[in-house]
Design a protein around this motif. Sequence first.
Motif, PDB file in Angstrom:
ATOM      1  N   ASP A 177       3.896  -9.201   5.637  1.00 31.63           N
ATOM      2  CA  ASP A 177       2.548  -8.656   5.490  1.00 31.63           C
ATOM      3  C   ASP A 177       2.232  -8.312   4.103  1.00 31.63           C
ATOM      4  O   ASP A 177       1.034  -8.273   3.691  1.00 31.63           O
ATOM      5  CB  ASP A 177       2.670  -7.200   6.179  1.00 31.63           C
ATOM      6  CG  ASP A 177       2.596  -7.610   7.706  1.00 31.63           C
ATOM      7  OD1 ASP A 177       1.967  -8.783   8.083  1.00 31.63           O
ATOM      8  OD2 ASP A 177       3.055  -6.706   8.624  1.00 31.63           O
ATOM      9  N   ALA A 178       2.919  -7.518   3.234  1.00 33.93           N
ATOM     10  CA  ALA A 178       2.863  -7.460   1.725  1.00 33.93           C
ATOM     11  C   ALA A 178       2.296  -8.674   1.175  1.00 33.93           C
ATOM     12  O   ALA A 178       1.530  -8.873   0.312  1.00 33.93           O
ATOM     13  CB  ALA A 178       3.910  -6.666   1.100  1.00 33.93           C
ATOM     14  N   MET A 179       2.996  -9.652   1.380  1.00 32.88           N
ATOM     15  CA  MET A 179       2.880 -10.772   0.694  1.00 32.88           C
ATOM     16  C   MET A 179       1.479 -11.462   1.110  1.00 32.88           C
ATOM     17  O   MET A 179       0.831 -12.020   0.266  1.00 32.88           O
ATOM     18  CB  MET A 179       3.845 -11.803   0.974  1.00 32.88           C
ATOM     19  CG  MET A 179       5.351 -11.505   0.527  1.00 32.88           C
ATOM     20  SD  MET A 179       6.625 -12.661   1.324  1.00 32.88           S
ATOM     21  CE  MET A 179       6.947 -13.678  -0.158  1.00 32.88           C
ATOM     22  N   VAL A 180       1.082 -11.320   2.204  1.00 33.36           N
ATOM     23  CA  VAL A 180      -0.375 -11.771   2.669  1.00 33.36           C
ATOM     24  C   VAL A 180      -1.340 -10.970   1.994  1.00 33.36           C
ATOM     25  O   VAL A 180      -2.455 -11.356   1.197  1.00 33.36           O
ATOM     26  CB  VAL A 180      -0.431 -11.884   3.994  1.00 33.36           C
ATOM     27  CG1 VAL A 180      -2.047 -12.307   4.504  1.00 33.36           C
ATOM     28  CG2 VAL A 180       0.674 -12.685   4.921  1.00 33.36           C
ATOM     29  N   MET A 181      -1.044  -9.595   1.871  1.00 30.85           N
ATOM     30  CA  MET A 181      -2.045  -8.573   1.368  1.00 30.85           C
ATOM     31  C   MET A 181      -2.203  -9.098  -0.252  1.00 30.85           C
ATOM     32  O   MET A 181      -3.370  -8.859  -0.814  1.00 30.85           O
ATOM     33  CB  MET A 181      -1.498  -7.203   1.530  1.00 30.85           C
ATOM     34  CG  MET A 181      -2.330  -6.058   0.654  1.00 30.85           C
ATOM     35  SD  MET A 181      -1.857  -6.019  -1.010  1.00 30.85           S
ATOM     36  CE  MET A 181      -0.430  -5.648  -1.034  1.00 30.85           C
ATOM     37  N   ALA A 182      -1.164  -9.201  -0.784  1.00 31.82           N
ATOM     38  CA  ALA A 182      -1.214  -9.618  -2.103  1.00 31.82           C
ATOM     39  C   ALA A 182      -1.844 -10.756  -2.423  1.00 31.82           C
ATOM     40  O   ALA A 182      -2.623 -10.880  -3.788  1.00 31.82           O
ATOM     41  CB  ALA A 182       0.391  -9.616  -2.906  1.00 31.82           C
ATOM     42  N   TRP A 183      -1.779 -11.755  -1.701  1.00 36.85           N
ATOM     43  CA  TRP A 183      -2.681 -12.885  -1.824  1.00 36.85           C
ATOM     44  C   TRP A 183      -4.314 -12.656  -2.126  1.00 36.85           C
ATOM     45  O   TRP A 183      -4.943 -12.812  -3.142  1.00 36.85           O
ATOM     46  CB  TRP A 183      -2.631 -14.071  -0.786  1.00 36.85           C
ATOM     47  CG  TRP A 183      -3.504 -15.308  -1.077  1.00 36.85           C
ATOM     48  CD1 TRP A 183      -4.706 -15.480  -1.841  1.00 36.85           C
ATOM     49  CD2 TRP A 183      -3.417 -16.413  -0.085  1.00 36.85           C
ATOM     50  NE1 TRP A 183      -5.238 -16.707  -1.627  1.00 36.85           N
ATOM     51  CE2 TRP A 183      -4.319 -17.171  -0.525  1.00 36.85           C
ATOM     52  CE3 TRP A 183      -2.392 -16.721   0.945  1.00 36.85           C
ATOM     53  CZ2 TRP A 183      -4.328 -18.696  -0.169  1.00 36.85           C
ATOM     54  CZ3 TRP A 183      -2.442 -18.126   1.430  1.00 36.85           C
ATOM     55  CH2 TRP A 183      -3.614 -18.898   0.972  1.00 36.85           C
ATOM     56  N   THR A 184      -4.552 -11.788  -1.110  1.00 36.11           N
ATOM     57  CA  THR A 184      -6.083 -11.414  -1.068  1.00 36.11           C
ATOM     58  C   THR A 184      -6.585 -10.193  -1.758  1.00 36.11           C
ATOM     59  O   THR A 184      -7.761 -10.102  -2.225  1.00 36.11           O
ATOM     60  CB  THR A 184      -6.569 -11.449   0.416  1.00 36.11           C
ATOM     61  OG1 THR A 184      -5.754 -10.449   1.067  1.00 36.11           O
ATOM     62  CG2 THR A 184      -6.513 -12.652   1.183  1.00 36.11           C
ATOM     63  N   SER A 185      -5.771  -9.228  -2.083  1.00 39.27           N
ATOM     64  CA  SER A 185      -6.267  -7.917  -2.441  1.00 39.27           C
ATOM     65  C   SER A 185      -5.165  -7.540  -3.428  1.00 39.27           C
ATOM     66  O   SER A 185      -5.934  -6.144  -3.841  1.00 39.27           O
ATOM     67  CB  SER A 185      -6.198  -6.968  -1.137  1.00 39.27           C
ATOM     68  OG  SER A 185      -6.583  -7.608   0.068  1.00 39.27           O
ATOM     69  N   ALA A 186      -4.512  -8.082  -4.173  1.00 38.64           N
ATOM     70  CA  ALA A 186      -4.001  -7.380  -5.303  1.00 38.64           C
ATOM     71  C   ALA A 186      -4.719  -7.198  -6.593  1.00 38.64           C
ATOM     72  O   ALA A 186      -5.507  -7.982  -6.690  1.00 38.64           O
ATOM     73  CB  ALA A 186      -2.683  -8.256  -5.713  1.00 38.64           C
ATOM     74  N   GLU A 187      -4.219  -6.165  -7.008  1.00 36.10           N
ATOM     75  CA  GLU A 187      -4.926  -5.991  -8.462  1.00 36.10           C
ATOM     76  C   GLU A 187      -4.000  -6.711  -9.471  1.00 36.10           C
ATOM     77  O   GLU A 187      -2.731  -6.984  -9.370  1.00 36.10           O
ATOM     78  CB  GLU A 187      -4.522  -4.465  -9.021  1.00 36.10           C
ATOM     79  CG  GLU A 187      -5.454  -3.553  -8.227  1.00 36.10           C
ATOM     80  CD  GLU A 187      -6.953  -3.593  -8.601  1.00 36.10           C
ATOM     81  OE1 GLU A 187      -7.408  -3.774  -9.551  1.00 36.10           O
ATOM     82  OE2 GLU A 187      -7.680  -3.511  -7.586  1.00 36.10           O
ATOM     83  N   PRO A 188      -4.830  -7.427 -10.613  1.00 26.53           N
ATOM     84  CA  PRO A 188      -3.698  -8.384 -11.619  1.00 26.53           C
ATOM     85  C   PRO A 188      -2.997  -7.734 -12.023  1.00 26.53           C
ATOM     86  O   PRO A 188      -3.069  -6.264 -12.703  1.00 26.53           O
ATOM     87  CB  PRO A 188      -5.018  -9.020 -12.431  1.00 26.53           C
ATOM     88  CG  PRO A 188      -6.248  -8.670 -11.709  1.00 26.53           C
ATOM     89  CD  PRO A 188      -6.169  -7.460 -10.826  1.00 26.53           C
ATOM     90  N   MET A 215      -8.475   0.588   6.815  1.00 32.02           N
ATOM     91  CA  MET A 215      -9.497  -0.764   6.267  1.00 32.02           C
ATOM     92  C   MET A 215      -8.844  -2.010   6.629  1.00 32.02           C
ATOM     93  O   MET A 215      -7.481  -2.084   6.324  1.00 32.02           O
ATOM     94  CB  MET A 215      -9.877  -0.379   5.009  1.00 32.02           C
ATOM     95  CG  MET A 215     -10.934  -1.105   4.383  1.00 32.02           C
ATOM     96  SD  MET A 215     -11.551  -0.683   2.806  1.00 32.02           S
ATOM     97  CE  MET A 215      -9.887  -1.842   1.895  1.00 32.02           C
ATOM     98  N   THR A 216      -9.545  -2.857   7.176  1.00 31.82           N
ATOM     99  CA  THR A 216      -8.899  -4.372   7.434  1.00 31.82           C
ATOM    100  C   THR A 216      -9.168  -5.263   6.093  1.00 31.82           C
ATOM    101  O   THR A 216      -9.841  -5.019   5.303  1.00 31.82           O
ATOM    102  CB  THR A 216      -9.896  -4.967   8.209  1.00 31.82           C
ATOM    103  OG1 THR A 216     -10.680  -4.169   9.041  1.00 31.82           O
ATOM    104  CG2 THR A 216      -9.346  -5.860   9.254  1.00 31.82           C
ATOM    105  N   GLN A 217      -7.828  -5.693   5.926  1.00 27.97           N
ATOM    106  CA  GLN A 217      -7.552  -6.620   4.718  1.00 27.97           C
ATOM    107  C   GLN A 217      -8.265  -7.734   4.759  1.00 27.97           C
ATOM    108  O   GLN A 217      -8.348  -8.277   6.158  1.00 27.97           O
ATOM    109  CB  GLN A 217      -6.233  -6.810   4.559  1.00 27.97           C
ATOM    110  CG  GLN A 217      -5.302  -5.349   4.159  1.00 27.97           C
ATOM    111  CD  GLN A 217      -5.444  -5.086   2.783  1.00 27.97           C
ATOM    112  OE1 GLN A 217      -6.104  -5.572   2.070  1.00 27.97           O
ATOM    113  NE2 GLN A 217      -4.872  -3.873   2.527  1.00 27.97           N
ATOM    114  N   PRO A 218      -8.858  -8.279   3.804  1.00 30.02           N
ATOM    115  CA  PRO A 218      -9.359  -9.821   3.860  1.00 30.02           C
ATOM    116  C   PRO A 218      -8.315 -10.687   4.152  1.00 30.02           C
ATOM    117  O   PRO A 218      -7.157 -10.438   3.595  1.00 30.02           O
ATOM    118  CB  PRO A 218      -9.875 -10.066   2.498  1.00 30.02           C
ATOM    119  CG  PRO A 218      -9.588  -8.915   1.623  1.00 30.02           C
ATOM    120  CD  PRO A 218      -8.978  -7.817   2.351  1.00 30.02           C
ATOM    121  N   THR A 219      -8.300 -11.965   4.683  1.00 30.23           N
ATOM    122  CA  THR A 219      -7.439 -12.773   4.940  1.00 30.23           C
ATOM    123  C   THR A 219      -7.706 -14.028   4.180  1.00 30.23           C
ATOM    124  O   THR A 219      -8.923 -14.352   3.935  1.00 30.23           O
ATOM    125  CB  THR A 219      -7.408 -13.102   6.445  1.00 30.23           C
ATOM    126  OG1 THR A 219      -8.683 -13.339   6.981  1.00 30.23           O
ATOM    127  CG2 THR A 219      -6.781 -12.068   7.348  1.00 30.23           C
TER     128      THR A 219
END
Length: 267
Positions: free
Chosen positions: A213-224, A1-5
């Motif tokens: 990559d994980a840091m970018v993912m955490a901005w847009t897609s992390a669970e609180p 699945m593509t992550q939001p940016t």
Amino acid sequence: MTQPTPAPGSVALVTGGTGGFGRALATKLRALDVTVVLADLDSDRNRQVAADLDSQFVALDVTDRAANETVVAQIEAEHGRLDAAYLNAGISAAKSDDALDMDEFMKVVAIDLFGVVYGVEAARPVIRRAGGGAMVVTASLAGLSPMAGDPGYSVAKGGAIAFVRSMAPRLARENITISAICPGFADTAIIDRIRDQFTAASFPVLTADEVADAMVMAWTSAEPGAAYVIQPGVGTIPYKFKGVPSAKTATGETAVVPETLRPPSMR
Ligand SMILES: NC(=O)c1ccc[n+]([C@@H]2O[C@H](COP(=O)([O-])OP(=O)(O)OC[C@H]3O[C@@H](n4cnc5c(N)ncnc54)[C@H](O)[C@@H]3O)[C@@H](O)[C@H]2O)c1
């Protein structure tokens, strides 16, 4: 699945921003047209690193509580907003012997734990005024699995993870998602002292790029409140906390903590 940016034009602060993870992250964020502010200890080298990454440099010692406030105020004044705060500055102990060097212990905790707390305190109202956003704390696997060789680092990173989990509900109410990333060993300057041992043992270490990559993912897609483990050959996975046994009432029912003892975000 593509992550939001992250949206182009959004603004990110990265503390410890001219180090290995900071540089890899800045490269990725600039490619997404994010305005990047790299905050780090003041030096010609660090200023040049930021310039080379087409990013702004601000001098910041994260242990200076007031300076954290000054930096985010400056970002808001200059760019009109702050959307993401990467609280990433950190050091580890310079040696690992059996003595407990209290000066070093306190220094590591001041940077790796209190630097995060001050960063959250400072960025919170500014990100809220931008309509919400993200805070991403660079913790470490050492915060989940303490390192016998570095008690100060283990305490600071474990504390940072606990802080993230504890702050998450109240920040979520303000549309701010806070999460932690917990990389295993990665190839940056922080492992200079021990890199040879990994090489000799053919022990795999992460690249800074994988962590970014994980840091970018955490901005847009992390669970609180989530803590993401990143390990070579494994990828990025949310850590499953086991929880603790609940208190039981006299009749054996699970006891519920009184509502008045919970913060408004948890009622
Ligand atoms: N590389 C790893 O193996 C690894 C693994 C897990 C977590 N981490 C964490 O990742 C974060 C980034 O580290 P890195 O691997 O990029 O190492 P790095 O040494 O390349 O970068 C750390 C940066 O933090 C800055 N810094 C140190 N003290 C500071 C202070 N008081 N105020 C502001 N900036 C300060 C340094 O100048 C440096 O630019 C750290 O929090 C580190 O603990 C690293």
